[in-house]
Design a protein around this motif. Structure first.
Motif, PDB file in Angstrom:
ATOM      1  N   THR A  77       0.842  -1.203   0.000  1.00 18.05           N
ATOM      2  CA  THR A  77       0.000   0.000   0.000  1.00 18.05           C
ATOM      3  C   THR A  77       0.875   1.249   0.000  1.00 18.05           C
ATOM      4  O   THR A  77       1.158   1.815  -1.050  1.00 18.05           O
ATOM      5  CB  THR A  77      -0.960  -0.019   1.204  1.00 18.05           C
ATOM      6  OG1 THR A  77      -0.210  -0.258   2.412  1.00 18.05           O
ATOM      7  CG2 THR A  77      -1.999  -1.126   1.056  1.00 18.05           C
ATOM      8  N   LEU A 125      -4.609   4.949   5.063  1.00 16.21           N
ATOM      9  CA  LEU A 125      -4.345   3.526   5.257  1.00 16.21           C
ATOM     10  C   LEU A 125      -5.109   3.000   6.463  1.00 16.21           C
ATOM     11  O   LEU A 125      -5.726   1.927   6.402  1.00 16.21           O
ATOM     12  CB  LEU A 125      -2.848   3.296   5.447  1.00 16.21           C
ATOM     13  CG  LEU A 125      -2.419   1.858   5.779  1.00 16.21           C
ATOM     14  CD1 LEU A 125      -2.764   0.926   4.625  1.00 16.21           C
ATOM     15  CD2 LEU A 125      -0.939   1.800   6.094  1.00 16.21           C
ATOM     16  N   SER A 133      -8.761   2.604   5.637  1.00 19.31           N
ATOM     17  CA  SER A 133      -8.971   1.466   4.741  1.00 19.31           C
ATOM     18  C   SER A 133      -8.925   0.146   5.512  1.00 19.31           C
ATOM     19  O   SER A 133      -9.766  -0.738   5.300  1.00 19.31           O
ATOM     20  CB  SER A 133      -7.903   1.472   3.646  1.00 19.31           C
ATOM     21  OG  SER A 133      -8.011   0.326   2.827  1.00 19.31           O
TER      22      SER A 133
END
Length: 374
Positions: free
Chosen positions: A95, A112, A115
């Motif tokens: 990522t 992040l 997510s």
């Protein structure tokens, strides 16, 4: 071993570090032994000269993590390294890991976390934030970045009650009675009873060998635990979880009954008991592990709840330790004594994590305080 040279230092968590500068840029190497630092420095200097070393300007988070975790290998347990590696590879490497460390921004990390929370859980997101923050703290110390952009990001709120009120809760008498009635046929029945009556950790219980049991003086020596190595393989750790985890626990009558039962069972099955045999072995006679205990507990609960009018709410193996600690406090065991029995490093850890307060406890406390009223 001689004195430390310029740029060398002993790390607080173990091992050594040497810092050196090339063309105004500072570099670090790590080694378990001081005498290995020079070879590490020579190797890194050779990489830099050959142009294959990643500079502060070009290094990515992935590349820096691989350096960072080698430094951590000198100060944390192998199972911790395994967890760091697994979490990073699962959530970060593909990522934000390709980003250059100097190009990382706060919003990358917040995105992040959101997510991960959406796909997995807020708890997982917070765990990754702590990991990334620690990595970037190292990058700051190595002068790769001027400040840690992950620092100060608030943890995500975790929905629902905390684990100490659900799977890590104190178990009631009714729950214990029903569980142990259902668990009688389990190979780990006595192990579960031992956990409840001693407050030991699952890994400590599984790692117990007969050489650790002083039946003459009624003392159990906690000296090691079942843990994972850096590759994630279950192993018998050479030491307990921490320095304070290495401890002696006196046996009361309930614990002696459990130990005597296991001793007699072992003698009946094997005839001879080796000091290195495990007190609560798996089906093949080797050591069990935390997963085996967890899976056995889940199977017992699932089987019981399938036909029960009043099912038992899910709980973890750790709930036996919680129950032991909370009941010990309620029975008047001094907190500092309980800390020693549990193997905690600090009294606050004992009180904060395991001394669960029930509604009944609060009611009794208020009734006692009533005598102070005017």
């Amino acid at each position: 071993m001689g004195k430390l040279k310029t740029g060398e230092r002993k790390r607080p968590g173990g091992g050594y570090e040497k810092r050196f500068t090339i063309d105004g840029v500072r570099y670090s190497v790590y080694a378990e032994r001081k005498d290995d630092l020079q070879a590490k420095e020579d190797a890194k200097r050779a990489q830099i000269k050959a142009g294959i070393y990643h500079t502060n300007e070009t290094i990515t988070l992935n590349q820096y993590f691989d350096e960072w975790i080698e430094g951590k290998a000198l100060s944390v347990r192998p199972v911790t390294l395994y967890q760091y590696q697994r979490w990073y590879d699962c959530y970060v490497r593909k990522t934000i890991g390709r980003n250059k460390v100097r190009k990382l921004e706060r919003r990358h990390i917040v995105s992040l976390m959101n997510s991960i929370a959406k796909k997995t859980s807020a708890a997982a997101a917070n765990r990754i934030h702590v990991l990334v923050c620690s990595i970037l703290k190292g990058a700051t110390a190595n002068d790769i970045i001027p400040r840690n952009v992950a620092a100060g990001i608030p943890a995500l709120k975790i929905a629902g009650p905390p684990a100490r009120e659900t799977i890590h809760r104190e178990l009631t008498d009714s729950e214990l009675e029903r569980f142990f009635s259902a668990a009688e046929s389990s190979i780990y029945y006595m192990a579960f009873r031992f956990l409840l009556n001693t407050g030991t950790r699952a890994g400590e219980c599984a790692a117990l060998q007969w050489k650790d049991i002083d039946r003459e003086n009624n003392i159990i020596h906690i000296r090691r635990t079942i843990t994972k190595d850096r590759a994630g393989k279950w192993i018998v750790g050479e030491a307990a979880k921490t320095k304070t985890s290495r401890r002696d626990i006196p046996m009361n009558e309930a614990v002696k009954e459990i130990i005597d039962y296991q001793w007699n069972l072992y003698r009946a099955l094997n005839g001879i008991i080796s000091p290195f045999d495990f007190v609560f072995p798996n089906r093949s006679g080797g050591y069990a592990n935390e997963n085996a205990l967890v899976n056995s507990l889940k199977f017992i609960l699932k089987k019981y709840n399938k036909g029960a009018k009043v099912p038992i709410k899910p709980f973890s193996v750790h709930a036996f330790r919680d129950t032991f600690a909370s009941r010990a406090i309620r029975a008047g065991v001094p907190p500092n004594t309980l800390k020693e029995i549990l193997g905690h490093a600090s009294l606050s850890m004992t009180m904060d994590l395991y001394a669960h307060v029930s509604q009944g406890d609060k009611r009794q406390a208020m009734e006692k305080l009533q005598t102070m009223s005017f």
